[in-house]
Scaffold this active site. Structure first.
Site, short mmCIF file in Angstrom:
data_model
loop_
_atom_site.label_atom_id
_atom_site.label_comp_id
_atom_site.label_asym_id
_atom_site.label_seq_id
_atom_site.Cartn_x
_atom_site.Cartn_y
_atom_site.Cartn_z
N HIS A 154 0.87 -1.23 -0.07
CA HIS A 154 -0.10 0.02 -0.02
C HIS A 154 0.83 1.35 0.09
CE1 HIS A 154 -3.42 -2.55 0.56
NE2 HIS A 154 -3.00 -2.91 2.00
N ASP A 192 -2.97 -11.17 -0.97
CA ASP A 192 -3.40 -10.43 0.50
C ASP A 192 -5.02 -10.20 0.35
OD1 ASP A 192 -1.91 -8.86 2.67
OD2 ASP A 192 -3.74 -7.88 2.07
N HIS A 194 -6.30 -7.50 1.12
CA HIS A 194 -6.32 -6.04 0.41
C HIS A 194 -5.74 -5.95 -0.84
CE1 HIS A 194 -6.33 -5.78 5.05
NE2 HIS A 194 -7.45 -5.16 4.91
N ASP A 279 -3.60 -12.24 5.58
CA ASP A 279 -4.77 -11.83 6.10
C ASP A 279 -6.25 -12.20 5.57
OD1 ASP A 279 -4.25 -9.99 4.15
OD2 ASP A 279 -4.07 -8.15 5.37
ZN LIG Z 1 -3.85 -6.99 3.92
#
Ligand SMILES: [Zn+2]
Length: 346
Positions: A154, A192, A194, A279
């Site tokens: 990110h 992931d 995200h 995650d």
């Molecule tokens: Zn993540």
């Protein structure tokens, strides 16, 4: 304290002492010889990059992106007899030159000045990813997993932490492999929970990097729309696969087989990188998928199949998210055991 708790506490103490002894031995190896010069490594093997530096820095005492993540992983590696294949991260004097292939000077200056400890740990994570590329390019390892933190996918050029990330280590590793080793095409797989918005942004117009991401587009950072497929020369090289809450092993494996495999076979990568975020595992604090360790084993095998078909098994995997401490550690062991025990020998 009942008998079981008592026995558990003794086991924990023993594991801690073993770890400390191994860390001391590793420090000696690191002191006496640079990582790339370590002898007696067999070909076709797996290396795990670790370092005590990843036990430093946390954003806040109760923050999920904490050093405890690495403590749990290292303990699980010891219990699974995988700690013997770990190597400490070497230092590169020119690390900022490589970080600058992705991040602006202003971003780096701001991170160094405003969060110096985070900068040190995040820089070490980049070091690990680049050393992993060195290791496979020098045939010291077939594949490498970087047990590092903080995550990186990110990290935008905003001069501050974004989604627990400071520098995008996987993206920097891709640039490093291209510039230092003249590899042409890099595949980045991001599983992931995200979306890897930084990785997407960095390579959005770049046809030399195929970015494949499975994620929940409704979660942080709110990007990852499947309609975003790249632009200009990069059109078609950005693949976003949105998955809903409750996504199971069967669903994500199907996406990998039906979307990633044919795209990757057309692309023919020279190196496979994985943004390995766990995650997306069941019971994560920040995710809502239901992927099990068996699922991660299958995803790992698919990535290894691509690496075997096109790039002499060259694969570097770097930890991203994963905030259920025990679950994250179990997924890492499943992933690394697969990297180690499912070698293609062609
Ligand atoms: Zn993540």
């Amino acid at each position: 304290m009942n008998r079981r708790t008592f026995l558990n506490s003794i086991l924990s103490t023993l594991l801690y002492i073993t770890h400390r002894q191994l860390s001391a031995a590793e420090a000696l190896v690191k002191k006496d010889s640079d990582f790339l010069k370590v002898e007696n490594l067999e070909k076709n093997n797996t290396t795990i990059m670790v370092d005590p530096v990843f036990l430093e820095h946390h954003i806040g005492p109760t923050h999920p992106e904490s050093p405890s993540r690495i403590q749990h992983i290292e303990r699980a590696l010891i219990e699974s007899n995988l700690f013997e294949i770990t190597k400490s991260v070497g230092l590169k004097n020119d690390i900022y030159k490589w970080i600058e292939t992705v991040h602006t000077k202003n971003h780096i200056k701001s991170i160094r000045e405003s969060t110096p400890i985070a900068n040190k740990v995040a820089t070490a994570a980049v070091n690990a990813a680049l050393s992993a590329v060195d290791s496979i390019m020098h045939n010291n390892s077939t594949n490498v997993f970087c047990a590092t933190r903080p995550p990186g996918h990110h990290a935008l050029n905003t001069g501050r932490e974004e989604g627990f990330c400071y520098y995008n280590h996987v993206a920097i590793a891709a640039k490093y492999a291209q510039e230092k080793y003249n590899l042409k095409r890099i595949l980045i797989i991001d599983w992931d929970y995200h979306h890897g918005n930084s990785t997407e942004a960095i390579f959005y117009t770049d046809p030399s990097v195929l970015f494949f991401s499975t994620h929940d587009k409704n979660a942080y950072p709110g990007t990852g729309d499947p309609l975003k497929t790249g632009s200009g020369d990069g059109e078609g090289y950005n693949i976003n696969v949105h998955l809903p809450c409750g996504t199971s092993d069967r669903i994500i494996i199907k996406k990998f087989n039906e979307i990633l495999l044919p795209k990757a076979r057309k692309f023919k990568p020279d190196l496979v990188l994985i943004s390995a975020g766990f995650d997306s595992r069941k019971d994560d604090l920040l995710g809502c998928f239901s992927i099990t360790d068996s699922g991660f084993i299958e995803l790992t095998k698919i990535a290894m199949t691509i690496a075997n078909e096109f790039c002499n098994n060259r694969l570097v995997s770097v930890l991203e998210g994963g905030y259920n401490l025990d679950g994250n550690a179990k997924a890492v062991v499943a992933h690394v055991s697969t990297l180690k025990n499912n070698m293609h020998t062609s």
